[in-house]
Design an enzyme around this catalytic site. Structure first.
Site, PDB file in Angstrom:
ATOM      1  N   ALA A  92     -15.051  21.498 -20.303  1.00  0.00           N
ATOM      2  CA  ALA A  92     -15.254  22.513 -21.341  1.00  0.00           C
ATOM      3  C   ALA A  92     -14.946  21.866 -22.699  1.00  0.00           C
ATOM      4  O   ALA A  92     -14.135  22.355 -23.477  1.00  0.00           O
ATOM      5  CB  ALA A  92     -14.394  23.751 -21.097  1.00  0.00           C
ATOM      6  N   ALA A 129     -14.899  19.670 -30.032  1.00  0.00           N
ATOM      7  CA  ALA A 129     -14.748  18.598 -31.029  1.00  0.00           C
ATOM      8  C   ALA A 129     -13.404  17.874 -30.911  1.00  0.00           C
ATOM      9  O   ALA A 129     -13.295  16.693 -31.270  1.00  0.00           O
ATOM     10  CB  ALA A 129     -14.913  19.175 -32.428  1.00  0.00           C
ATOM     11  N   HIS A 145     -11.858  17.074 -28.059  1.00  0.00           N
ATOM     12  CA  HIS A 145     -12.072  16.026 -27.052  1.00  0.00           C
ATOM     13  C   HIS A 145     -12.952  14.905 -27.620  1.00  0.00           C
ATOM     14  O   HIS A 145     -12.703  13.723 -27.383  1.00  0.00           O
ATOM     15  CB  HIS A 145     -12.764  16.598 -25.812  1.00  0.00           C
ATOM     16  CG  HIS A 145     -11.978  17.628 -25.076  1.00  0.00           C
ATOM     17  ND1 HIS A 145     -12.315  18.956 -25.087  1.00  0.00           N
ATOM     18  CD2 HIS A 145     -10.876  17.529 -24.297  1.00  0.00           C
ATOM     19  CE1 HIS A 145     -11.467  19.631 -24.335  1.00  0.00           C
ATOM     20  NE2 HIS A 145     -10.564  18.799 -23.855  1.00  0.00           N
ATOM     21  N   GLN A 195      -1.791  21.928 -11.534  1.00  0.00           N
ATOM     22  CA  GLN A 195      -1.051  22.243 -12.767  1.00  0.00           C
ATOM     23  C   GLN A 195      -1.179  23.706 -13.179  1.00  0.00           C
ATOM     24  O   GLN A 195      -0.670  24.110 -14.211  1.00  0.00           O
ATOM     25  CB  GLN A 195      -1.471  21.315 -13.901  1.00  0.00           C
ATOM     26  CG  GLN A 195      -2.853  21.567 -14.463  1.00  0.00           C
ATOM     27  CD  GLN A 195      -3.257  20.480 -15.456  1.00  0.00           C
ATOM     28  OE1 GLN A 195      -3.563  19.357 -15.081  1.00  0.00           O
ATOM     29  NE2 GLN A 195      -3.233  20.797 -16.740  1.00  0.00           N
ATOM     30  N   GLU A 213      -2.562  15.800 -29.872  1.00  0.00           N
ATOM     31  CA  GLU A 213      -1.241  16.303 -30.291  1.00  0.00           C
ATOM     32  C   GLU A 213      -1.129  17.823 -30.193  1.00  0.00           C
ATOM     33  O   GLU A 213      -0.048  18.369 -30.351  1.00  0.00           O
ATOM     34  CB  GLU A 213      -0.935  15.824 -31.721  1.00  0.00           C
ATOM     35  CG  GLU A 213      -0.569  14.355 -31.734  1.00  0.00           C
ATOM     36  CD  GLU A 213      -0.403  13.788 -33.129  1.00  0.00           C
ATOM     37  OE1 GLU A 213      -0.844  14.436 -34.109  1.00  0.00           O
ATOM     38  OE2 GLU A 213       0.151  12.684 -33.241  1.00  0.00           O
ATOM     39  N   ASP A 227      -1.245  19.329 -27.536  1.00  0.00           N
ATOM     40  CA  ASP A 227      -0.330  19.451 -26.393  1.00  0.00           C
ATOM     41  C   ASP A 227       0.796  18.441 -26.577  1.00  0.00           C
ATOM     42  O   ASP A 227       0.927  17.480 -25.810  1.00  0.00           O
ATOM     43  CB  ASP A 227      -1.100  19.224 -25.090  1.00  0.00           C
ATOM     44  CG  ASP A 227      -2.206  20.257 -24.914  1.00  0.00           C
ATOM     45  OD1 ASP A 227      -1.926  21.459 -25.056  1.00  0.00           O
ATOM     46  OD2 ASP A 227      -3.361  19.855 -24.682  1.00  0.00           O
ATOM     47  N   GLN A 259       3.136  17.904 -23.698  1.00  0.00           N
ATOM     48  CA  GLN A 259       2.480  17.151 -22.625  1.00  0.00           C
ATOM     49  C   GLN A 259       2.527  15.640 -22.912  1.00  0.00           C
ATOM     50  O   GLN A 259       2.752  14.832 -22.015  1.00  0.00           O
ATOM     51  CB  GLN A 259       1.029  17.625 -22.485  1.00  0.00           C
ATOM     52  CG  GLN A 259       0.210  16.803 -21.496  1.00  0.00           C
ATOM     53  CD  GLN A 259      -1.142  17.426 -21.197  1.00  0.00           C
ATOM     54  OE1 GLN A 259      -1.241  18.257 -20.315  1.00  0.00           O
ATOM     55  NE2 GLN A 259      -2.186  17.036 -21.920  1.00  0.00           N
ATOM     56  N   SER A 307      -9.522  24.562 -28.512  1.00  0.00           N
ATOM     57  CA  SER A 307      -9.033  24.536 -27.132  1.00  0.00           C
ATOM     58  C   SER A 307     -10.136  25.063 -26.227  1.00  0.00           C
ATOM     59  O   SER A 307     -10.900  25.960 -26.620  1.00  0.00           O
ATOM     60  CB  SER A 307      -7.797  25.447 -27.019  1.00  0.00           C
ATOM     61  OG  SER A 307      -7.546  25.747 -25.661  1.00  0.00           O
ATOM     62  N   ARG A 311      -9.822  26.914 -23.775  1.00  0.00           N
ATOM     63  CA  ARG A 311      -9.568  28.323 -23.454  1.00  0.00           C
ATOM     64  C   ARG A 311      -9.944  29.265 -24.608  1.00  0.00           C
ATOM     65  O   ARG A 311      -9.938  30.466 -24.416  1.00  0.00           O
ATOM     66  CB  ARG A 311      -8.102  28.535 -23.074  1.00  0.00           C
ATOM     67  CG  ARG A 311      -7.727  27.996 -21.701  1.00  0.00           C
ATOM     68  CD  ARG A 311      -6.319  28.441 -21.339  1.00  0.00           C
ATOM     69  NE  ARG A 311      -5.880  27.969 -20.042  1.00  0.00           N
ATOM     70  CZ  ARG A 311      -5.327  26.796 -19.803  1.00  0.00           C
ATOM     71  NH1 ARG A 311      -5.181  25.929 -20.780  1.00  0.00           N
ATOM     72  NH2 ARG A 311      -4.930  26.465 -18.569  1.00  0.00           N
TER      73      ARG A 311
END
Ligand code: PAF
Length: 193
Positions: free
Chosen positions: A32, A35, A37, A61, A148, A150, A153, A185, A187
């Protein structure tokens, strides 16, 4: 750009690349793509001879089954975007390919795995460590790229790399935002407008 679903096929290509002394960058994703990614992939393409992008919605996860089931899956569109930004290999495996048997490993790096998101999503970072360590072993990258957005993470993955003793550089990439300032994101497509 080549798309692989099998570990052995990807590794055959990477073996050839390494024989020719090429450096390998890995961008782990759950697909999904947007920009944000694309910016990670562009960075890897400029840093390395070969860029591998993994597209895998990692079940271990997700501590919420509804979140796992509704997570957007858009491999065809993802591949178009990845080709346009110069990715060399896409690794889009099945769950059985990544986990031929259940992953029973447990990764705890307190306090970073236990506070904030770690406290609210029990098991989440353990699942992230399971899949990211699998991807590191499969691809053996010189560098791996994370956003950044996340931030926690990234801290967990740095602790994982240290724990596993891997020779691997984690590259932190800046947040890419929507016009209204919201961090991009996968989501976001699930948000009501
Ligand atoms: O940030 C993500 O998209 C995921 O947590 C990751 C690092 C690809 C592992 O599944």
């Amino acid at each position: 750009m080549k798309v692989f679903s099998k570990i052995a096929d990807l590794q055959n290509e990477l073996f050839e690349a390494r024989k020719n002394k090429k450096t390998v960058g890995l961008v782990p994703t759950m697909g999904a793509l947007h920009a944000g990614h694309a910016s990670l992939v562009k960075r890897s393409v400029s840093d390395n001879d070969v860029t591998v992008v993994s597209v895998f919605v990692n079940p271990t996860q997700f501590n919420d089954k509804t979140d796992l089931n509704t997570y957007p899956r858009t491999l065809d569109e993802d591949c178009k975007l990845l080709e346009s930004v110069g990715a060399d290999f896409v690794f889009a495996p099945s769950v059985e390919e990544v986990y031929p048997s259940p992953d029973t490993r447990s990764f705890e790096f307190p306090p970073v795995t236990t506070v904030m998101e770690g406290a609210h999503r029990p098991g989440h970072f353990n699942g992230v460590c399971q899949v990211v360590s699998r991807l590191f072993y499969i691809v053996r990258p010189d560098k791996a790229y994370f956003g950044e957005k996340d931030w926690q993470q990234i801290a967990v993955i740095k602790a994982l790399v240290k724990y596993l003793g891997l020779k691997l550089y984690i590259v932190e990439c800046p947040i890419v935002r929507e016009e209204d300032g919201l961090a991009k994101s996968s989501r976001n497509t699930l948000l009501a407008s």
